[in-house]
Design a protein around this motif. Structure first.
Motif, PDB file in Angstrom:
ATOM      1  N   VAL A  83      59.353   2.513 -20.329  1.00  8.44           N
ATOM      2  CA  VAL A  83      58.904   1.130 -20.521  1.00  8.44           C
ATOM      3  C   VAL A  83      58.611   0.903 -22.001  1.00  8.44           C
ATOM      4  CG1 VAL A  83      57.948   0.967 -18.182  1.00  8.44           C
ATOM      5  CG2 VAL A  83      56.455   1.645 -20.056  1.00  8.44           C
ATOM      6  N   SER A  84      58.767  -0.338 -22.438  1.00  7.39           N
ATOM      7  CA  SER A  84      58.498  -0.645 -23.843  1.00  7.39           C
ATOM      8  C   SER A  84      57.045  -1.025 -24.079  1.00  7.39           C
ATOM      9  CB  SER A  84      59.417  -1.767 -24.328  1.00  7.39           C
ATOM     10  OG  SER A  84      59.208  -2.921 -23.544  1.00  7.39           O
ATOM     11  N   ASP A  85      56.348  -1.498 -23.045  1.00 15.93           N
ATOM     12  CA  ASP A  85      54.958  -1.941 -23.181  1.00 15.93           C
ATOM     13  C   ASP A  85      54.181  -1.470 -21.955  1.00 15.93           C
ATOM     14  OD1 ASP A  85      52.516  -3.339 -23.233  1.00 15.93           O
ATOM     15  OD2 ASP A  85      53.441  -5.140 -24.101  1.00 15.93           O
ATOM     16  N   LEU A  86      53.464  -0.384 -22.104  1.00 10.26           N
ATOM     17  CA  LEU A  86      52.752   0.199 -20.966  1.00 10.26           C
ATOM     18  C   LEU A  86      51.635  -0.711 -20.471  1.00 10.26           C
ATOM     19  CD1 LEU A  86      52.637   2.642 -19.097  1.00 10.26           C
ATOM     20  CD2 LEU A  86      51.059   3.719 -20.701  1.00 10.26           C
ATOM     21  N   ASP A  87      50.928  -1.375 -21.377  1.00  3.48           N
ATOM     22  CA  ASP A  87      49.849  -2.270 -20.959  1.00  3.48           C
ATOM     23  C   ASP A  87      50.388  -3.419 -20.100  1.00  3.48           C
ATOM     24  OD1 ASP A  87      47.778  -0.835 -22.310  1.00  3.48           O
ATOM     25  OD2 ASP A  87      48.458  -1.732 -24.187  1.00  3.48           O
ATOM     26  N   ALA A  88      51.514  -4.014 -20.515  1.00  4.75           N
ATOM     27  CA  ALA A  88      52.118  -5.097 -19.734  1.00  4.75           C
ATOM     28  C   ALA A  88      52.610  -4.574 -18.383  1.00  4.75           C
ATOM     29  CB  ALA A  88      53.268  -5.731 -20.513  1.00  4.75           C
ATOM     30  N   THR A  89      53.112  -3.350 -18.357  1.00  5.68           N
ATOM     31  CA  THR A  89      53.576  -2.750 -17.103  1.00  5.68           C
ATOM     32  C   THR A  89      52.414  -2.578 -16.140  1.00  5.68           C
ATOM     33  OG1 THR A  89      55.370  -1.613 -18.249  1.00  5.68           O
ATOM     34  CG2 THR A  89      54.713  -0.735 -16.086  1.00  5.68           C
ATOM     35  N   VAL A  90      51.303  -2.037 -16.627  1.00  4.32           N
ATOM     36  CA  VAL A  90      50.120  -1.835 -15.788  1.00  4.32           C
ATOM     37  C   VAL A  90      49.594  -3.178 -15.280  1.00  4.32           C
ATOM     38  CG1 VAL A  90      47.720  -1.039 -15.803  1.00  4.32           C
ATOM     39  CG2 VAL A  90      49.513   0.381 -16.817  1.00  4.32           C
ATOM     40  N   GLN A  91      49.583  -4.194 -16.128  1.00  6.24           N
ATOM     41  CA  GLN A  91      49.142  -5.526 -15.706  1.00  6.24           C
ATOM     42  C   GLN A  91      50.071  -6.103 -14.653  1.00  6.24           C
ATOM     43  OE1 GLN A  91      48.895  -7.740 -19.356  1.00  6.24           O
ATOM     44  NE2 GLN A  91      46.988  -6.752 -20.002  1.00  6.24           N
ATOM     45  N   GLY A  92      51.377  -5.926 -14.831  1.00  9.66           N
ATOM     46  CA  GLY A  92      52.342  -6.412 -13.853  1.00  9.66           C
ATOM     47  C   GLY A  92      52.186  -5.727 -12.508  1.00  9.66           C
ATOM     48  N   LEU A  93      51.930  -4.428 -12.528  1.00  9.56           N
ATOM     49  CA  LEU A  93      51.695  -3.696 -11.281  1.00  9.56           C
ATOM     50  C   LEU A  93      50.433  -4.209 -10.593  1.00  9.56           C
ATOM     51  CD1 LEU A  93      52.555  -0.132 -12.600  1.00  9.56           C
ATOM     52  CD2 LEU A  93      53.838  -1.389 -10.840  1.00  9.56           C
ATOM     53  N   ALA A  94      49.393  -4.457 -11.374  1.00  7.65           N
ATOM     54  CA  ALA A  94      48.121  -4.937 -10.817  1.00  7.65           C
ATOM     55  C   ALA A  94      48.295  -6.286 -10.122  1.00  7.65           C
ATOM     56  CB  ALA A  94      47.073  -5.028 -11.918  1.00  7.65           C
ATOM     57  N   GLN A  95      49.210  -7.116 -10.604  1.00  4.81           N
ATOM     58  CA  GLN A  95      49.474  -8.404  -9.956  1.00  4.81           C
ATOM     59  C   GLN A  95      50.032  -8.225  -8.551  1.00  4.81           C
ATOM     60  OE1 GLN A  95      51.982 -10.504 -12.700  1.00  4.81           O
ATOM     61  NE2 GLN A  95      50.286 -10.981 -14.076  1.00  4.81           N
ATOM     62  N   HIS A  96      50.565  -7.034  -8.274  1.00  7.57           N
ATOM     63  CA  HIS A  96      51.074  -6.704  -6.934  1.00  7.57           C
ATOM     64  C   HIS A  96      50.112  -5.779  -6.199  1.00  7.57           C
ATOM     65  CE1 HIS A  96      55.060  -8.508  -7.344  1.00  7.57           C
ATOM     66  NE2 HIS A  96      55.023  -8.127  -8.598  1.00  7.57           N
ATOM     67  N   ASP A 118      54.292   5.277  -4.836  1.00  8.29           N
ATOM     68  CA  ASP A 118      55.091   4.313  -4.085  1.00  8.29           C
ATOM     69  C   ASP A 118      54.519   4.232  -2.667  1.00  8.29           C
ATOM     70  OD1 ASP A 118      56.215   6.344  -2.447  1.00  8.29           O
ATOM     71  OD2 ASP A 118      58.272   5.739  -2.876  1.00  8.29           O
ATOM     72  N   PRO A 119      55.089   3.433  -1.774  1.00  6.72           N
ATOM     73  CA  PRO A 119      54.507   3.297  -0.431  1.00  6.72           C
ATOM     74  C   PRO A 119      54.400   4.597   0.366  1.00  6.72           C
ATOM     75  CG  PRO A 119      55.967   1.464  -0.852  1.00  6.72           C
ATOM     76  CD  PRO A 119      56.148   2.434  -1.996  1.00  6.72           C
ATOM     77  N   ASP A 120      55.182   5.619   0.001  1.00  6.38           N
ATOM     78  CA  ASP A 120      55.090   6.916   0.672  1.00  6.38           C
ATOM     79  C   ASP A 120      54.328   7.940  -0.152  1.00  6.38           C
ATOM     80  OD1 ASP A 120      56.470   6.648   3.238  1.00  6.38           O
ATOM     81  OD2 ASP A 120      58.180   6.100   1.978  1.00  6.38           O
ATOM     82  N   ASP A 121      53.580   7.470  -1.135  1.00  6.25           N
ATOM     83  CA  ASP A 121      52.768   8.313  -2.012  1.00  6.25           C
ATOM     84  C   ASP A 121      53.609   9.205  -2.922  1.00  6.25           C
ATOM     85  OD1 ASP A 121      50.165   8.781  -2.925  1.00  6.25           O
ATOM     86  OD2 ASP A 121      49.998  10.638  -1.765  1.00  6.25           O
ATOM     87  N   LEU A 122      54.863   8.820  -3.157  1.00  2.00           N
ATOM     88  CA  LEU A 122      55.678   9.555  -4.123  1.00  2.00           C
ATOM     89  C   LEU A 122      55.222   9.163  -5.525  1.00  2.00           C
ATOM     90  CD1 LEU A 122      59.223   9.121  -2.559  1.00  2.00           C
ATOM     91  CD2 LEU A 122      57.743  11.138  -2.457  1.00  2.00           C
ATOM     92  N   PRO A 123      55.046  10.123  -6.410  1.00  2.00           N
ATOM     93  CA  PRO A 123      54.558   9.810  -7.747  1.00  2.00           C
ATOM     94  C   PRO A 123      55.647   9.195  -8.631  1.00  2.00           C
ATOM     95  CG  PRO A 123      54.824  12.177  -7.482  1.00  2.00           C
ATOM     96  CD  PRO A 123      55.153  11.557  -6.169  1.00  2.00           C
ATOM     97  N   LEU A 124      55.326   8.035  -9.205  1.00  2.00           N
ATOM     98  CA  LEU A 124      56.206   7.354 -10.146  1.00  2.00           C
ATOM     99  C   LEU A 124      55.479   7.262 -11.484  1.00  2.00           C
ATOM    100  CD1 LEU A 124      57.504   4.391  -7.951  1.00  2.00           C
ATOM    101  CD2 LEU A 124      58.502   6.664  -8.240  1.00  2.00           C
ATOM    102  N   GLU A 125      56.163   7.633 -12.537  1.00  2.00           N
ATOM    103  CA  GLU A 125      55.582   7.616 -13.879  1.00  2.00           C
ATOM    104  C   GLU A 125      56.180   6.476 -14.684  1.00  2.00           C
ATOM    105  OE1 GLU A 125      55.239  10.491 -17.840  1.00  2.00           O
ATOM    106  OE2 GLU A 125      56.388  11.160 -16.107  1.00  2.00           O
ATOM    107  N   PHE A 126      55.364   5.874 -15.535  1.00  4.04           N
ATOM    108  CA  PHE A 126      55.822   4.881 -16.500  1.00  4.04           C
ATOM    109  C   PHE A 126      55.473   5.430 -17.877  1.00  4.04           C
ATOM    110  CE2 PHE A 126      55.066   2.765 -12.543  1.00  4.04           C
ATOM    111  CZ  PHE A 126      56.221   2.027 -12.385  1.00  4.04           C
ATOM    112  N   TYR A 127      56.518   5.666 -18.687  1.00  6.12           N
ATOM    113  CA  TYR A 127      56.395   6.365 -19.967  1.00  6.12           C
ATOM    114  C   TYR A 127      56.799   5.402 -21.083  1.00  6.12           C
ATOM    115  CZ  TYR A 127      56.621  10.437 -23.053  1.00  6.12           C
ATOM    116  OH  TYR A 127      56.389  11.371 -24.059  1.00  6.12           O
ATOM    117  N   GLU A 128      55.869   5.128 -21.990  1.00  5.82           N
ATOM    118  CA  GLU A 128      56.115   4.159 -23.055  1.00  5.82           C
ATOM    119  C   GLU A 128      57.002   4.772 -24.141  1.00  5.82           C
ATOM    120  OE1 GLU A 128      53.198   0.820 -24.591  1.00  5.82           O
ATOM    121  OE2 GLU A 128      52.667   2.773 -25.423  1.00  5.82           O
ATOM    122  N   VAL A 129      58.106   4.084 -24.434  1.00  4.94           N
ATOM    123  CA  VAL A 129      59.031   4.584 -25.468  1.00  4.94           C
ATOM    124  C   VAL A 129      59.134   3.605 -26.625  1.00  4.94           C
ATOM    125  CG1 VAL A 129      60.383   5.979 -23.876  1.00  4.94           C
ATOM    126  CG2 VAL A 129      61.058   3.620 -24.287  1.00  4.94           C
TER     127      VAL A 129
END
Length: 129
Positions: A83-96, A118-129
């Motif tokens: 992701v290019s903006d981790l803060d925006a990603t976290v905010q977008g996730l929070a909206q859901h 994810d819905p099955d508790d699989l770990p998903l990472e968001f890495y700021e580049v």
């Protein structure tokens, strides 16, 4: 040396197809390439893309066993999205109503990252580049 080009796709088996389909398309924003029901296997197969690149096959199989533990079970540890903006990603996730773990910093690269489930508790990472 093998003539490998790139990762073609990642396959995920989910416990509730409709819930996972909504998560990967509406929350993460992946686009549907193809969706088929395979009657002989009683299984849905959903091909998903990110920026027009095929990346995930989402499957439903009746009676699939749960993952033994998270995240250090043998096998795939997690799936990471750049992701290019981790803060925006976290905010977008929070909206859901998706809660991210506290943001951490990679000790080797200095880059910030976080995880969700994810819905099955699989770990998903968001890495700021």
């Amino acid at each position: 040396m093998l003539p490998l080009l790139h990762v073609h796709h990642i396959a995920i088996i989910c416990s509730d197809y409709e819930v996972s389909k909504r998560f990967y398309t509406e929350v993460l924003g992946l686009s549907v390439i193809r969706e088929v029901y395979r009657a002989e296997r009683q299984s849905w197969k959903l091909d998903l893309a990110l920026n027009d690149h095929y990346i995930i096959e989402l499957f439903s199989f009746p009676g699939a066993p749960p993952r033994p533990s998270r995240p250090e079970a043998i096998g795939l540890r997690h799936l990471a999205f750049a992701v290019s903006d981790l803060d925006a990603t976290v905010q977008g996730l929070a909206q859901h109503q998706v809660v991210a773990e506290p943001i951490r910093v990679d000790e080797f690269t200095g880059r910030r990252f976080t995880f969700i489930a994810d819905p099955d508790d699989l770990p998903l990472e968001f890495y700021e580049v």
